[in-house]
Scaffold this motif. Structure first.
Motif, PDB file in Angstrom:
ATOM      1  N   GLN A  36      -7.334   7.051   9.657  1.00 15.74           N
ATOM      2  CA  GLN A  36      -6.937   5.889   9.307  1.00 15.74           C
ATOM      3  C   GLN A  36      -5.746   5.022   9.861  1.00 15.74           C
ATOM      4  O   GLN A  36      -4.705   5.496  10.270  1.00 15.74           O
ATOM      5  CB  GLN A  36      -6.655   5.203   7.522  1.00 15.74           C
ATOM      6  CG  GLN A  36      -7.589   6.045   7.595  1.00 15.74           C
ATOM      7  CD  GLN A  36      -7.249   7.414   6.459  1.00 15.74           C
ATOM      8  OE1 GLN A  36      -6.735   8.059   7.140  1.00 15.74           O
ATOM      9  NE2 GLN A  36      -7.220   7.482   5.269  1.00 15.74           N
TER      10      GLN A  36
ATOM     11  N   GLN B 239       0.740  -1.332  -0.224  1.00 18.30           N
ATOM     12  CA  GLN B 239      -0.498   0.154  -0.052  1.00 18.30           C
ATOM     13  C   GLN B 239       0.946   0.911   0.252  1.00 18.30           C
ATOM     14  O   GLN B 239       1.793   1.052   0.614  1.00 18.30           O
ATOM     15  CB  GLN B 239      -0.580   0.640   1.276  1.00 18.30           C
ATOM     16  CG  GLN B 239      -2.239   1.035   1.292  1.00 18.30           C
ATOM     17  CD  GLN B 239      -3.573   0.736   0.254  1.00 18.30           C
ATOM     18  OE1 GLN B 239      -3.690   0.260   0.213  1.00 18.30           O
ATOM     19  NE2 GLN B 239      -2.935   1.932  -0.911  1.00 18.30           N
TER      20      GLN B 239
ATOM     21  N   THR C  73      -3.463  11.506   2.207  1.00 17.09           N
ATOM     22  CA  THR C  73      -3.186  10.222   3.224  1.00 17.09           C
ATOM     23  C   THR C  73      -2.089  10.904   4.095  1.00 17.09           C
ATOM     24  O   THR C  73      -1.087   9.855   3.878  1.00 17.09           O
ATOM     25  CB  THR C  73      -3.599   8.674   2.827  1.00 17.09           C
ATOM     26  OG1 THR C  73      -4.641   9.196   2.283  1.00 17.09           O
ATOM     27  CG2 THR C  73      -3.992   8.143   4.407  1.00 17.09           C
TER      28      THR C  73
ATOM     29  N   MET D 295      -2.813   5.910  -2.252  1.00 18.58           N
ATOM     30  CA  MET D 295      -4.235   6.079  -1.506  1.00 18.58           C
ATOM     31  C   MET D 295      -3.469   8.044  -1.450  1.00 18.58           C
ATOM     32  O   MET D 295      -3.079   7.661  -0.902  1.00 18.58           O
ATOM     33  CB  MET D 295      -4.369   5.799  -0.470  1.00 18.58           C
ATOM     34  CG  MET D 295      -4.992   4.451   0.411  1.00 18.58           C
ATOM     35  SD  MET D 295      -5.161   3.661   0.899  1.00 18.58           S
ATOM     36  CE  MET D 295      -6.507   5.206   2.558  1.00 18.58           C
ATOM     37  N   THR D 296      -4.044   8.671  -2.205  1.00 21.35           N
ATOM     38  CA  THR D 296      -3.500  10.215  -2.029  1.00 21.35           C
ATOM     39  C   THR D 296      -4.551  11.010  -1.286  1.00 21.35           C
ATOM     40  O   THR D 296      -5.592  10.244  -0.506  1.00 21.35           O
ATOM     41  CB  THR D 296      -4.328  10.885  -2.740  1.00 21.35           C
ATOM     42  OG1 THR D 296      -5.387  10.671  -3.775  1.00 21.35           O
ATOM     43  CG2 THR D 296      -2.996  10.901  -4.249  1.00 21.35           C
TER      44      THR D 296
ATOM     45  N   ALA E 125      -4.612  -1.322  -9.915  1.00 13.34           N
ATOM     46  CA  ALA E 125      -4.987   0.247  -8.660  1.00 13.34           C
ATOM     47  C   ALA E 125      -6.188  -0.153  -7.675  1.00 13.34           C
ATOM     48  O   ALA E 125      -5.904  -1.114  -6.954  1.00 13.34           O
ATOM     49  CB  ALA E 125      -7.311  -0.366  -9.606  1.00 13.34           C
ATOM     50  N   GLY E 126      -5.813   0.617  -6.898  1.00 12.40           N
ATOM     51  CA  GLY E 126      -6.259   1.227  -6.172  1.00 12.40           C
ATOM     52  C   GLY E 126      -5.022   0.781  -4.939  1.00 12.40           C
ATOM     53  O   GLY E 126      -4.903   1.414  -3.833  1.00 12.40           O
ATOM     54  N   VAL E 127      -3.544   1.109  -5.097  1.00 15.25           N
ATOM     55  CA  VAL E 127      -2.042   0.668  -4.668  1.00 15.25           C
ATOM     56  C   VAL E 127      -1.718   2.040  -3.588  1.00 15.25           C
ATOM     57  O   VAL E 127      -1.370   1.596  -2.728  1.00 15.25           O
ATOM     58  CB  VAL E 127      -1.323  -0.419  -5.625  1.00 15.25           C
ATOM     59  CG1 VAL E 127      -0.032   0.408  -4.912  1.00 15.25           C
ATOM     60  CG2 VAL E 127      -1.659  -1.161  -5.643  1.00 15.25           C
TER      61      VAL E 127
END
Length: 490
Positions: free
Chosen positions: A259, A34, A231, A228-229, A224-226
């Motif tokens: 998170q 991530q 954050t 996270m902006t 896709a989705g790796v």
């Protein structure tokens, strides 16, 4: 089950280092990676924009530093990301020349003779090369880069001429931009030899996609989705032993918005500027003294760009840049020393602008460069005020009919809370080996106790002893830390 398939890794930062690390890990078979990015965009100090039309403007990284052995240059060739270009060089000329080159104007509006400027610039280049090639005389090794250059230049007949001295000060201002320092009197003369300049010079002709095209190539390697902006990370808890509550995944990353992520390893790629501001509170338990000392000793400077978009071109076709040669510039040793304790320099911050260069694909745009404390002060001003100052400079130095600027675009890397600077330099009195202390993983491998090794790893341009300041340095450090984990699991 293959340990690679179960290992959880968090990468902090989606610049070249972070994206390269994530891409390398996925290619090796890791499945739980991530990337957390504090900004609302990816790229970090790469920031490609299109503010003046369809063609790109680089608000951040601008060049590929060297060609031979440069992985980003090879990546650009492989994917067609480069335009037919040349290595950056300073060219001086007089009106009427055919080849585009730089015009050097004195403060009184006089255009300097090309041959006079060339002699000083050539000598300056030879003197700096001696420092980078570890060829300094013993008497110069303990000096700052500024003091060494002053001493060496004083021995040249060129130092006896008024124009020679003023062009020499212009050269020092330009070198401040390369070093990201407020002054060359802050930079170590001997330690810059650890920096390795790759053959081929500055390649400044990226393709129409700019540096973002390089980032995009790496992004295509990520699921896709790796990433996270938006954050930002608040703190990192690490070093839990086998009796801790998170014995399976001993690292916890807690973000500012609530998170949290558990991981076996975290790769920290934030800038040295962010580490300087936040490292003391960001890590729980605190980082070892050796690493905190490295963060404290190494420096990161600010280099900003001032883009001026005019309704029409007012400079000659053979002019590649308008360079400003001041009578009494900020890199003069006496001036710099006398202003250290005061703030008079804020009134003349604009004297740190070396000049205004033409911009590829933008026939009516100029780009000014400014660095150090003056850049930080400029960042506090409104765009319109900066634009007005730059127009006054262009009019007073050249005497040309400079129209009102139609758009102004300014970078503010020093004030960006997620960057806090542009790139790293080694200050006077500090050893370049501090880069090594900065990169050391925690805990080391093999671990000296029951804790899992390599819980916290560090990447980014500041962690490369030979390629600090560069995009390829950042890229290589991301691969380096990913490979460290690959070696651990295979």
């Amino acid at each position: 089950m293959n340990r690679i398939h179960t290992a959880k890794i968090v990468v902090i930062g989606a610049g070249f280092a972070g994206i390269a690390a994530a891409a390398t890990l996925f290619e090796a078979g890791f499945q739980h990676v991530q990337v957390l990015e504090a900004m609302g965009r990816v790229g970090g100090r790469v920031y490609t924009m299109r503010p003046f039309g369809s063609d790109i403007i680089e608000l951040g990284a601008n060049w590929i530093h060297g060609q031979e052995g440069n992985p980003l240059f090879e990546l650009g060739k492989e994917h067609g990301l480069l335009s037919e270009g040349h290595s950056a060089s300073t060219k001086m000329c007089l009106p009427g020349s055919i080849t585009p080159c730089d015009y050097f104007f004195k403060e009184d509006g006089r255009l300097l003779q090309a041959e006079d400027v060339e002699q000083v610039c050539a000598l300056f280049s030879r003197l700096t090369t001696r420092a980078f090639d570890s060829e300094l005389e013993d008497r110069h090794c303990c000096l700052s880069l500024g003091d060494y250059l002053d001493n060496a230049f004083a021995e040249s007949p060129l130092a006896a001429t008024e124009d020679g001295l003023k062009v020499f000060e212009w050269c020092k201002r330009c070198e401040c931009t390369d070093e990201a320092s407020s002054s060359l009197y802050e930079v170590s003369a001997s330690q810059i030899s650890h920096y390795e300049a790759l053959e081929g010079g500055f390649f400044n002709s990226l393709g129409p996609g700019g540096y973002q095209a390089f980032i995009d190539v790496l992004l295509r390697k990520l699921p896709a989705g790796v990433i996270m902006t938006n954050t930002p990370v608040a703190h990192i808890e690490w070093a839990l032993d086998e009796s801790g509550k998170r014995s399976t995944h001993p690292v916890q990353i807690v973000c500012e918005h609530g998170q949290s992520f558990e991981a076996d390893h975290v790769i920290v790629t934030v800038s040295l500027g962010v580490l300087k501001q936040r490292a003391a509170l960001m890590f729980r338990p605190p980082l070892p003294n050796s690493k905190m000392a490295a963060i404290d000793k190494l420096e990161i400077g600010t280099v900003d760009k001032i883009y001026l978009c005019f309704p029409e071109r007012f400079w000659p076709e053979d002019c590649a840049g308008i360079q400003l040669v001041w009578d009494n510039g900020p890199e003069d040793a006496a001036v710099y020393t006398s202003e250290l304790e005061g703030e008079a320099w804020k009134e003349t911050w604009f004297k740190k602008i070396c000049g205004f260069d033409t911009v590829a694909r933008h026939p009516n745009v100029l780009c000014g460069w400014i660095t150090g404390r003056e850049a930080l002060h400029m960042e506090t001003l409104e765009d319109v005020e900066v634009g007005d100052v730059c127009m006054r400079l262009l009019r007073s130095f050249t005497g040309w009919p400079v129209p009102e600027v139609s758009q102004v675009l300014i970078s503010r890397w020093g004030r960006d809370p997620y960057v806090r600077g542009s790139y790293t330099f080694v200050p006077q009195g500090v050893l370049a080996e501090e880069h090594g202390a900065l990169v050391a993983p925690l805990p080391p491998e093999p671990s000296s106790d029951d804790r899992k090794p390599l819980q916290v790893l560090f990447a980014g341009e500041a962690t490369h002893v030979n390629f600090y300041t560069t995009t390829h340095g950042a890229y290589l450090t991301g691969i380096r830390e990913a490979q460290r984990l690959i070696n651990l699991y295979t």
